[in-house]
Write a protein that holds these residues in place. Structure first.
Motif, PDB file in Angstrom:
ATOM      1  N   TRP A 125       0.778  -1.257   0.058  1.00  0.00           N
ATOM      2  CA  TRP A 125      -0.049   0.051  -0.058  1.00  0.00           C
ATOM      3  C   TRP A 125       0.781   1.355  -0.041  1.00  0.00           C
ATOM      4  N   LEU A 126       2.150   1.153   0.341  1.00  0.00           N
ATOM      5  CA  LEU A 126       2.954   2.428   0.570  1.00  0.00           C
ATOM      6  C   LEU A 126       3.214   3.196  -0.671  1.00  0.00           C
ATOM      7  N   GLY A 127       3.451   2.642  -1.749  1.00  0.00           N
ATOM      8  CA  GLY A 127       3.843   3.222  -2.920  1.00  0.00           C
ATOM      9  C   GLY A 127       2.519   4.243  -3.463  1.00  0.00           C
ATOM     10  N   GLU A 128       1.556   3.235  -3.513  1.00  0.00           N
ATOM     11  CA  GLU A 128       0.157   3.774  -3.994  1.00  0.00           C
ATOM     12  C   GLU A 128      -0.050   5.365  -3.155  1.00  0.00           C
ATOM     13  N   ALA A 129       0.064   4.908  -1.693  1.00  0.00           N
ATOM     14  CA  ALA A 129      -0.655   5.918  -0.775  1.00  0.00           C
ATOM     15  C   ALA A 129       0.366   7.211  -0.857  1.00  0.00           C
ATOM     16  N   ARG A 130       1.922   6.793  -1.178  1.00  0.00           N
ATOM     17  CA  ARG A 130       2.759   8.260  -1.203  1.00  0.00           C
ATOM     18  C   ARG A 130       2.364   8.903  -2.310  1.00  0.00           C
ATOM     19  N   ASN A 131       1.788   8.050  -3.468  1.00  0.00           N
ATOM     20  CA  ASN A 131       1.820   9.051  -4.769  1.00  0.00           C
ATOM     21  C   ASN A 131       0.440   9.802  -4.647  1.00  0.00           C
TER      22      ASN A 131
END
Length: 373
Positions: free
Chosen positions: A358-364
């Motif tokens: 989830w981290l990469g999507e949430a970061r973007n």
């Protein structure tokens, strides 16, 4: 209690809130949805809190998860976290200075109800007269409203511990990772084990017993333990994350019924956040390895599952809310049964795997919201 100490009501204006807190007539603060937190700055020799009479463990078994976490942050130091299982009407010491240097340093204190099966009441904060409690230094946070089930809560079936409760669950693991990167986010969470999105039908109640209503209805409740409406302050959210569907799939809820409830829930959220809501994410239902074999029971096949209809749900939502960015994300697609403690609920390592996904999507998403402001 020594008369030299100073007591501040928990509802004092310098205490920043996230999640759902009810202010009592006496000025205490009461939280029933896990993830609710209080944040403030403290400088001085000591800090304690007085627990109110309404504090309660609804389920003392609950996999060994304590009720309360206290995270203390200071510049150039690692965060210190302590866990507590306080009793009603008791005082809990959160900080005692070990040196004069400690007395002079400012620290940010964040208290979180981490147990889904508890009610937390904080009556007051207690300090020495020369100590100070104030609002934390101003930071522009993105506020995320997260609506989910046991997986968002950090639930344990008792076979394996989830020691920090919801702080060990993927929403808060991602929050903490983003904060370390300087991407500031707060989470307001409405989540509960066993939660579905849809309300049970009369036929389901008749065959399965007194099933609770889904979060499409319970979202507006002040507590998982009552049907009273939440009427205290709501802070505007820029991001909505819907992490439901696993329990609806287990009840063979149809796609049409789920879509109607999803549209109804998001309409409620939009009314409350019409001027702030910028992005909605619909997470795919999490894998349930306890479900029967698909070949033997074709009704559970991919063609009829809610998971397969997520793109259609997103298209429908985009038509209904054209000014909001709406996306889907399948963070559970790489999860295996070994990542769970019982075929469904993630272990601590399983939650970490969900957080990584989830981290990469949430970061973007968060950075996109920042850039659009």
């Amino acid at each position: 209690m020594s008369q030299s100490l100073v007591q501040y009501p928990a509802s004092s204006p310098f205490i920043e809130r996230s999640g759902r807190w009810h202010t009592s007539d006496t000025g205490s603060l009461i939280a029933s949805w896990c993830g609710a937190s209080l944040k403030f700055s403290h400088t001085g020799r000591s800090l304690s809190i007085k627990i109110g009479a309404l504090a309660e463990r609804k389920d003392r078994f609950n996999g060994g998860t304590p009720m309360l976490a206290c995270v203390i942050s200071q510049d150039s130091k690692e965060d210190e976290i302590a866990l507590y299982d306080p009793e009603p009407l008791k005082t809990v010491d959160l900080f005692i200075a070990k040196s004069e240097d400690d007395v002079a340093k400012e620290r940010v204190v964040e208290l979180t109800l981490i147990d889904w099966a508890s009610i937390l009441e904080i009556e007051e904060f207690i300090v020495f007269p020369a100590d100070s409690i104030s609002k934390p230094r101003h930071v522009d946070y993105i506020r995320s409203l997260h609506i989910g089930d046991s997986i968002s809560c950090g639930f344990s079936d008792g076979s394996m511990r989830v020691p920090r409760g919801c702080l060990d669950a993927f929403p808060f693991l991602v929050r903490d990772a983003l904060r370390k990167e300087g991407v500031m986010i707060e989470i307001d969470m409405v989540a509960f084990p066993g939660a579905s999105l849809t309300d049970p039908t009369e036929e389901e109640i008749e065959s399965e017993g007194n099933l609770p209503k889904g979060l499409g209805t319970r979202f507006s409740h002040a507590s998982p333990w009552s049907e009273s409406e939440y009427e205290d302050e709501r802070l505007p959210a820029q991001l909505l994350v819907v992490a439901l569907g696993t329990n609806d799939e287990a009840r063979d809820v149809t796609a049409a019924r789920y879509q109607a409830s999803l549209l109804g829930l998001i309409s409620k959220v939009h009314i409350l956040n019409a001027d702030s809501l910028k992005h909605i994410v619909v997470l795919h239902p999490f894998p349930d390895f306890t479900e029967e074999d698909e070949e033997e029971f074709p009704v559970s096949s991919a063609e009829s599952s809610l998971d397969a209809h997520i793109p259609t749900f997103v298209d429908t939502l985009r038509t209904s809310f054209p000014h909001i960015t709406i996306t889907a994300c399948n963070i559970g697609k790489g999860i295996t049964e070994e990542c769970t403690m019982d075929g469904l609920h993630p272990t601590v390592d399983g939650q970490a795997a969900l957080a990584t996904a989830w981290l990469g999507e949430a970061r973007n998403i968060i950075r996109g919201i920042y850039d659009a402001q």
